[in-house]
Design a protein around this motif. Sequence first.
Motif, PDB file in Angstrom:
ATOM      1  N   VAL A  39       0.864  -1.180   0.000  1.00  0.00           N
ATOM      2  CA  VAL A  39       0.000   0.000   0.000  1.00  0.00           C
ATOM      3  C   VAL A  39       0.898   1.227   0.000  1.00  0.00           C
ATOM      4  CG1 VAL A  39      -1.709   1.338   1.305  1.00  0.00           C
ATOM      5  CG2 VAL A  39      -1.902  -1.157   1.193  1.00  0.00           C
ATOM      6  N   THR A  40       0.560   2.210  -0.830  1.00  0.00           N
ATOM      7  CA  THR A  40       1.297   3.467  -0.847  1.00  0.00           C
ATOM      8  C   THR A  40       0.392   4.595  -0.369  1.00  0.00           C
ATOM      9  OG1 THR A  40       0.726   3.830  -3.181  1.00  0.00           O
ATOM     10  CG2 THR A  40       2.836   2.751  -2.711  1.00  0.00           C
ATOM     11  N   CYS A  41       1.013   5.591   0.235  1.00  0.00           N
ATOM     12  CA  CYS A  41       0.273   6.740   0.769  1.00  0.00           C
ATOM     13  C   CYS A  41       1.209   7.943   0.670  1.00  0.00           C
ATOM     14  CB  CYS A  41      -0.144   6.461   2.211  1.00  0.00           C
ATOM     15  SG  CYS A  41      -1.134   7.757   2.979  1.00  0.00           S
ATOM     16  N   THR A  42       1.125   8.672  -0.438  1.00  0.00           N
ATOM     17  CA  THR A  42       2.061   9.766  -0.689  1.00  0.00           C
ATOM     18  C   THR A  42       1.391  11.117  -0.471  1.00  0.00           C
ATOM     19  OG1 THR A  42       1.531   9.747  -3.057  1.00  0.00           O
ATOM     20  CG2 THR A  42       3.407   8.435  -2.342  1.00  0.00           C
ATOM     21  N   GLU A  43       2.020  11.929   0.369  1.00  0.00           N
ATOM     22  CA  GLU A  43       1.527  13.273   0.663  1.00  0.00           C
ATOM     23  C   GLU A  43       0.046  13.239   1.043  1.00  0.00           C
ATOM     24  OE1 GLU A  43       3.339  16.296   0.679  1.00  0.00           O
ATOM     25  OE2 GLU A  43       5.017  14.908   0.681  1.00  0.00           O
ATOM     26  N   ALA A  44      -0.318  12.276   1.883  1.00  0.00           N
ATOM     27  CA  ALA A  44      -1.714  12.134   2.308  1.00  0.00           C
ATOM     28  C   ALA A  44      -1.851  11.994   3.819  1.00  0.00           C
ATOM     29  CB  ALA A  44      -2.362  10.929   1.617  1.00  0.00           C
ATOM     30  N   ILE A  45      -0.868  11.373   4.474  1.00  0.00           N
ATOM     31  CA  ILE A  45      -1.010  11.080   5.895  1.00  0.00           C
ATOM     32  C   ILE A  45      -1.085  12.356   6.731  1.00  0.00           C
ATOM     33  CG2 ILE A  45       1.456  10.904   6.462  1.00  0.00           C
ATOM     34  CD1 ILE A  45       0.738   8.351   8.060  1.00  0.00           C
ATOM     35  N   GLU A  46      -0.506  13.434   6.235  1.00  0.00           N
ATOM     36  CA  GLU A  46      -0.568  14.704   6.962  1.00  0.00           C
ATOM     37  C   GLU A  46      -1.972  15.317   6.935  1.00  0.00           C
ATOM     38  OE1 GLU A  46       0.887  15.529   2.769  1.00  0.00           O
ATOM     39  OE2 GLU A  46       1.340  14.076   4.358  1.00  0.00           O
ATOM     40  N   HIS A  47      -2.847  14.773   6.084  1.00  0.00           N
ATOM     41  CA  HIS A  47      -4.230  15.247   5.987  1.00  0.00           C
ATOM     42  C   HIS A  47      -5.181  14.474   6.902  1.00  0.00           C
ATOM     43  CE1 HIS A  47      -3.297  17.613   2.331  1.00  0.00           C
ATOM     44  NE2 HIS A  47      -2.531  16.593   2.001  1.00  0.00           N
ATOM     45  N   PHE A  48      -4.687  13.457   7.599  1.00  0.00           N
ATOM     46  CA  PHE A  48      -5.570  12.579   8.369  1.00  0.00           C
ATOM     47  C   PHE A  48      -6.149  13.306   9.580  1.00  0.00           C
ATOM     48  CE2 PHE A  48      -3.533   8.226   7.086  1.00  0.00           C
ATOM     49  CZ  PHE A  48      -3.945   8.432   5.786  1.00  0.00           C
ATOM     50  N   TYR A  49      -7.470  13.431   9.611  1.00  0.00           N
ATOM     51  CA  TYR A  49      -8.157  14.033  10.755  1.00  0.00           C
ATOM     52  C   TYR A  49      -8.229  13.064  11.932  1.00  0.00           C
ATOM     53  CZ  TYR A  49      -9.950  18.051   8.051  1.00  0.00           C
ATOM     54  OH  TYR A  49     -10.074  19.206   7.318  1.00  0.00           O
ATOM     55  N   GLN A  50      -8.323  11.778  11.629  1.00  0.00           N
ATOM     56  CA  GLN A  50      -8.399  10.734  12.656  1.00  0.00           C
ATOM     57  C   GLN A  50      -7.264   9.738  12.425  1.00  0.00           C
ATOM     58  OE1 GLN A  50     -12.670   9.855  11.590  1.00  0.00           O
ATOM     59  NE2 GLN A  50     -12.920   9.960  13.802  1.00  0.00           N
ATOM     60  N   PRO A  51      -6.039  10.138  12.709  1.00  0.00           N
ATOM     61  CA  PRO A  51      -4.897   9.300  12.325  1.00  0.00           C
ATOM     62  C   PRO A  51      -4.886   7.915  12.960  1.00  0.00           C
ATOM     63  CG  PRO A  51      -4.199  11.123  13.731  1.00  0.00           C
ATOM     64  CD  PRO A  51      -5.607  11.405  13.327  1.00  0.00           C
ATOM     65  N   ALA A  52      -5.443   7.752  14.150  1.00  0.00           N
ATOM     66  CA  ALA A  52      -5.482   6.412  14.751  1.00  0.00           C
ATOM     67  C   ALA A  52      -6.344   5.480  13.903  1.00  0.00           C
ATOM     68  CB  ALA A  52      -6.022   6.484  16.178  1.00  0.00           C
ATOM     69  N   LYS A  53      -7.498   5.959  13.512  1.00  0.00           N
ATOM     70  CA  LYS A  53      -8.412   5.154  12.695  1.00  0.00           C
ATOM     71  C   LYS A  53      -7.811   4.877  11.321  1.00  0.00           C
ATOM     72  CE  LYS A  53     -13.043   5.373  10.624  1.00  0.00           C
ATOM     73  NZ  LYS A  53     -14.282   6.198  10.493  1.00  0.00           N
ATOM     74  N   GLU A  54      -7.241   5.905  10.712  1.00  0.00           N
ATOM     75  CA  GLU A  54      -6.720   5.761   9.350  1.00  0.00           C
ATOM     76  C   GLU A  54      -5.435   4.934   9.327  1.00  0.00           C
ATOM     77  OE1 GLU A  54      -8.678   9.999   7.952  1.00  0.00           O
ATOM     78  OE2 GLU A  54      -7.066   9.868   9.408  1.00  0.00           O
ATOM     79  N   TRP A  55      -4.602   5.058  10.361  1.00  0.00           N
ATOM     80  CA  TRP A  55      -3.410   4.214  10.457  1.00  0.00           C
ATOM     81  C   TRP A  55      -3.814   2.749  10.599  1.00  0.00           C
ATOM     82  CZ3 TRP A  55       1.592   4.378   9.523  1.00  0.00           C
ATOM     83  CH2 TRP A  55       2.420   3.400  10.077  1.00  0.00           C
ATOM     84  N   GLY A  56      -4.814   2.490  11.422  1.00  0.00           N
ATOM     85  CA  GLY A  56      -5.295   1.124  11.570  1.00  0.00           C
ATOM     86  C   GLY A  56      -5.813   0.561  10.262  1.00  0.00           C
TER      87      GLY A  56
END
Length: 213
Positions: free
Chosen positions: A126-143
């Motif tokens: 899985v790739t995630c480029t220049e997107a993780i800094e936009h995560f409002y709920q990083p715990a949920k999205e990281w999971g």
Amino acid sequence: MDRCPLCGSNDNTWLVADTNRDYFRCLQCALIYADPTTHLTSSQEKLVYDQHRNNPNDIGYRQFLGRLATPLATRLSSPPLSGLDFGSGPGPTLSVMLAEMGYTMTIYDPYFAAQSVVLEGQYDFVTCTEAIEHFYQPAKEWGLLLRLVKPGGWLGIMTKLVTDTDAFEHWYYKNDPTHVSFFSHDTFCFLAQRDGLEVEFVGNDVILLRKPQ
């Protein structure tokens, strides 16, 4: 003070404020995050993304994404393998580049390619480029990102890393109103240790994590 949106710790501290919002730092996972009450609405966020002009025919953009694609490909076994580009944006390009290398690619983006069915499977990478800094709920999205990766698979991330908390106040990267979660080397090391991942840092903004078998 609210819990850290990534690790859930109560051990957080106010870091700095600018004219638009306050920023806090988690003392457990080192995530820096913007005051959640200042997050843009979905419609406001979409207006910003609509201004992006990403194009798979843009050589400069391809070179930029190659900073992730090239080291990731050297760690993957030979095609065929399946990959998901998470947060592909309005002009999917990394998925095109990896497909040209022989990988079977799928894309997902909550605004531009929101086919939730693709989030029901698992992928070799899985790739995630220049997107993780936009995560409002990083715990949920990281999971979610971890669940999408097959055992033994790879997660490739590109984001600007916080390198100096004292200089954060003047860091241009925080000025984008859609940037709300700011990761550092320590943050990814914390996540890797907690979640049993191998982690490698490539250059200044590429992070490769491998899920255990």
